[in-house]
Motif scaffolding. Sequence first.
Motif, PDB file in Angstrom:
ATOM      1  N   SER A   1       0.827  -1.200   0.000  1.00 51.82           N
ATOM      2  CA  SER A   1       0.000   0.000   0.000  1.00 51.82           C
ATOM      3  C   SER A   1       0.870   1.263   0.000  1.00 51.82           C
ATOM      4  O   SER A   1       0.608   2.212  -0.749  1.00 51.82           O
ATOM      5  CB  SER A   1      -0.928   0.004   1.214  1.00 51.82           C
ATOM      6  N   ARG A   2       1.920   1.266   0.834  1.00 51.44           N
ATOM      7  CA  ARG A   2       2.822   2.424   0.874  1.00 51.44           C
ATOM      8  C   ARG A   2       3.546   2.604  -0.458  1.00 51.44           C
ATOM      9  O   ARG A   2       3.754   3.735  -0.906  1.00 51.44           O
ATOM     10  CB  ARG A   2       3.820   2.288   2.024  1.00 51.44           C
ATOM     11  N   ILE A   3       3.901   1.509  -1.100  1.00 49.08           N
ATOM     12  CA  ILE A   3       4.548   1.587  -2.423  1.00 49.08           C
ATOM     13  C   ILE A   3       3.574   2.161  -3.437  1.00 49.08           C
ATOM     14  O   ILE A   3       3.908   3.078  -4.194  1.00 49.08           O
ATOM     15  CB  ILE A   3       5.068   0.198  -2.856  1.00 49.08           C
ATOM     16  N   GLU A   4       2.349   1.629  -3.456  1.00 48.93           N
ATOM     17  CA  GLU A   4       1.354   2.098  -4.417  1.00 48.93           C
ATOM     18  C   GLU A   4       1.001   3.572  -4.212  1.00 48.93           C
ATOM     19  O   GLU A   4       0.691   4.277  -5.178  1.00 48.93           O
ATOM     20  CB  GLU A   4       0.084   1.252  -4.339  1.00 48.93           C
ATOM     21  N   ASN A   5       1.058   4.041  -2.975  1.00 49.46           N
ATOM     22  CA  ASN A   5       0.732   5.435  -2.672  1.00 49.46           C
ATOM     23  C   ASN A   5       1.933   6.369  -2.786  1.00 49.46           C
ATOM     24  O   ASN A   5       1.818   7.560  -2.495  1.00 49.46           O
ATOM     25  CB  ASN A   5       0.115   5.541  -1.275  1.00 49.46           C
ATOM     26  N   GLY A   6       3.082   5.836  -3.194  1.00 50.57           N
ATOM     27  CA  GLY A   6       4.267   6.665  -3.390  1.00 50.57           C
ATOM     28  C   GLY A   6       4.972   7.073  -2.109  1.00 50.57           C
ATOM     29  O   GLY A   6       5.849   7.922  -2.121  1.00 50.57           O
ATOM     30  N   LYS A   7       4.615   6.451  -0.993  1.00 53.47           N
ATOM     31  CA  LYS A   7       5.245   6.783   0.290  1.00 53.47           C
ATOM     32  C   LYS A   7       6.513   5.970   0.528  1.00 53.47           C
ATOM     33  O   LYS A   7       7.281   6.265   1.434  1.00 53.47           O
ATOM     34  CB  LYS A   7       4.253   6.545   1.436  1.00 53.47           C
TER      35      LYS A   7
END
Length: 129
Positions: free
Chosen positions: A33-39
């Motif tokens: 999720s963090r990868i997909e959200n660019g975080k």
Amino acid sequence: MDIGSAIRQTREKLGLKLESVAMEAGFDAGNLSRIENGKQNPSLKRLQSIARAMNVGVTDLYALVENVQVIPARPELHDGDEAPYLSDETRLLRRHLALLDAKHLKLAAEFVKLLNRLQKEENARQETV
């Protein structure tokens, strides 16, 4: 577009759940999720795991980032399977089977044959009732 957005777009296009892709890639859904959200930026190894979990190439993901048209490769199909995308359960099973050595793979195949035979017998009993 960044690599996280490309991963999300590909996953959603394939109809895959975030949790199942993360599990098949070998890490938790929060990381994906963090990868997909660019975080969070994925390492090359993690990116390869994500791509493999979705049955796409890393180059396919970067092609989306670069907005390049790529002719998709035909997915690997077995035993006459015509479905372009496999279910999450089938993908997970394929992943686990790929880790088995020849001896244990043969045992797994025999076990599946036994399950099929038992299922046929149960179905036949139910039809006669």
